[in-house]
Each structure stands twice: as C-alpha cells, then as structure tokens.
Design a protein around this motif. Sequence first.
Motif, mmCIF file in Angstrom:
data_model
loop_
_atom_site.group_PDB
_atom_site.id
_atom_site.type_symbol
_atom_site.label_atom_id
_atom_site.label_comp_id
_atom_site.label_asym_id
_atom_site.label_seq_id
_atom_site.Cartn_x
_atom_site.Cartn_y
_atom_site.Cartn_z
ATOM 1 N N CYS A 15 14.530 -8.865 -8.153
ATOM 2 C CA CYS A 15 13.761 -7.633 -8.121
ATOM 3 C C CYS A 15 12.512 -7.966 -8.765
ATOM 4 C CB CYS A 15 14.492 -6.526 -8.754
ATOM 5 S SG CYS A 15 15.526 -6.116 -7.443
ATOM 6 N N ALA A 18 9.500 -6.459 -7.743
ATOM 7 C CA ALA A 18 9.862 -4.848 -7.160
ATOM 8 C C ALA A 18 8.763 -4.013 -7.979
ATOM 9 C CB ALA A 18 11.133 -4.355 -7.622
ATOM 10 N N VAL A 25 12.883 -4.127 -3.765
ATOM 11 C CA VAL A 25 12.038 -4.966 -3.038
ATOM 12 C C VAL A 25 12.288 -4.867 -1.756
ATOM 13 C CG1 VAL A 25 10.896 -7.277 -3.048
ATOM 14 C CG2 VAL A 25 12.072 -6.640 -5.313
ATOM 15 N N THR A 26 11.295 -4.838 -1.137
ATOM 16 C CA THR A 26 11.187 -4.913 0.421
ATOM 17 C C THR A 26 10.463 -6.136 0.922
ATOM 18 O OG1 THR A 26 11.578 -2.365 0.605
ATOM 19 C CG2 THR A 26 10.644 -3.344 2.627
ATOM 20 N N TYR A 27 11.158 -6.786 1.696
ATOM 21 C CA TYR A 27 10.405 -7.845 2.399
ATOM 22 C C TYR A 27 10.461 -7.592 3.865
ATOM 23 C CZ TYR A 27 11.465 -10.396 -1.891
ATOM 24 O OH TYR A 27 11.571 -10.608 -3.193
ATOM 25 N N THR A 90 15.633 -4.896 2.515
ATOM 26 C CA THR A 90 15.545 -4.436 1.225
ATOM 27 C C THR A 90 16.484 -4.617 0.094
ATOM 28 O OG1 THR A 90 14.235 -2.419 2.331
ATOM 29 C CG2 THR A 90 14.835 -2.147 0.035
ATOM 30 N N TYR A 148 7.740 -11.587 3.755
ATOM 31 C CA TYR A 148 7.248 -11.202 2.309
ATOM 32 C C TYR A 148 7.185 -10.061 1.661
ATOM 33 C CZ TYR A 148 4.851 -15.465 4.119
ATOM 34 O OH TYR A 148 4.485 -16.586 4.661
ATOM 35 N N ASP A 149 7.080 -9.781 0.516
ATOM 36 C CA ASP A 149 6.993 -8.555 -0.110
ATOM 37 C C ASP A 149 5.410 -7.961 -0.196
ATOM 38 O OD1 ASP A 149 5.488 -9.619 -2.058
ATOM 39 O OD2 ASP A 149 7.244 -9.362 -3.749
ATOM 40 N N ALA A 150 5.237 -6.804 -0.838
ATOM 41 C CA ALA A 150 4.110 -6.300 -0.647
ATOM 42 C C ALA A 150 2.923 -6.927 -1.556
ATOM 43 C CB ALA A 150 3.971 -4.750 -1.382
ATOM 44 N N ASP A 151 3.375 -7.845 -2.417
ATOM 45 C CA ASP A 151 2.638 -8.803 -3.321
ATOM 46 C C ASP A 151 2.352 -10.249 -2.542
ATOM 47 O OD1 ASP A 151 2.346 -6.794 -5.127
ATOM 48 O OD2 ASP A 151 4.246 -7.506 -6.265
ATOM 49 N N ASN A 153 4.649 -12.227 -1.819
ATOM 50 C CA ASN A 153 5.408 -13.242 -2.423
ATOM 51 C C ASN A 153 6.675 -13.523 -1.107
ATOM 52 O OD1 ASN A 153 4.530 -13.647 -5.004
ATOM 53 N ND2 ASN A 153 5.640 -11.379 -5.357
ATOM 54 N N ALA A 155 10.367 -14.393 0.531
ATOM 55 C CA ALA A 155 11.650 -13.729 0.140
ATOM 56 C C ALA A 155 12.526 -14.897 -0.235
ATOM 57 C CB ALA A 155 12.234 -12.939 1.320
#
Length: 173
Positions: A15, A18, A25-27, A90, A148-151, A153, A155
């Motif tokens: 996380c 996150a 964290v959502t990918y 997630t 990828y996450d919101a930033d 990055n 997974a």
Amino acid sequence: MAEKELSGVSNDAFCGAADSREGAVTYVYDRRRYVIDVLLPTCVSCVGMPVALVLLVMGVFRPLMLLLAVVCGYSVLNAFVAHSYPRIITLDGESLRLESFGRVDKYPAGSITRLRLSPTPEGMRLYARVNDSSPTRGRYFLVCGDMYDADGNKAEPVYDYLLSLAESLAAAD
C-alpha cells in the motif's frame, strides 16, 4: 497458522502508493495493452468460433476447424465466463478485489486458503489459482507489469504480495 491475514505481508509492502485515508491501492490494466492482450483476441474468438463450427459441420478441414473451435471457445470462456483477465485489482488490509467485465471477485482477509501460482518474472506475469478454482471461477491471468496505480507505479507490490502469500500458505501446510 490460525487465520491468514491478507495484510500478513505488511500493509506498507503493497500500500505504499495508496491514499492514506483509504489504505487501499487500485491498479488498472493499461488501456492500450488490455485492448491488445484481452479484448482483441477475445473478439476474434467470438467471430472465429461460429465460423469454425459452421465449417466443421460442412466438413471443411475438420481437424483444423475442431481445434480452432476449441481454442476460440477456451478464449471466450476465460474472458467472459471465468473473468480470468482482471482489468482492475484493489488491495487493502481487508481484501483482494479482482474486477473484470463487470464482475467483482472479492477475497476477504483469511478467505484464501490455497493459492497456486505460476510466475513469470518477465513482465511480472502470474497465473493464479485461488482456493478450489474451477474452469469458471478462481483462475486469473495477472500481468502486473501492465497494471498501474493512480500515481503511475507498476503493480509490482501485487506480484510480490501474491508470491509471499503463496509461500506463507505453502509453509503453513
């Protein structure tokens, strides 16, 4: 090992990127790669299967058409029935959620009692079989290198987390 916690691999391990309020964290699968890897082959299979069946019935290249119908059917089964290619993953301290074509498979903490993985380090790919998987549920093809996450990055924490969880479950047996 009594109850296996989903966060047994440390919340910080998966996380890190996150939102601190939610602890999750959502990918999301890269849209272009998802189209190429999942949607396009599945659409081709949706067209190919009926064509192969018609040609099979007509007697045109029977062995080849039978093989083509089986491969196309397997592809359609994996994508639309088994939901084996999650577009969204997630992770939080309480559950693992896999979303594909409108269906959400949620595994609360401690509910994963068996996890069999076939990892491929290149592209961080995993074929995961969760608990008592069947042809229609509990089998997932995860391409963590294209999620990828919101930033922005990758997974990698999902990949590492699942490997660690599988190792801890194997050690508990």
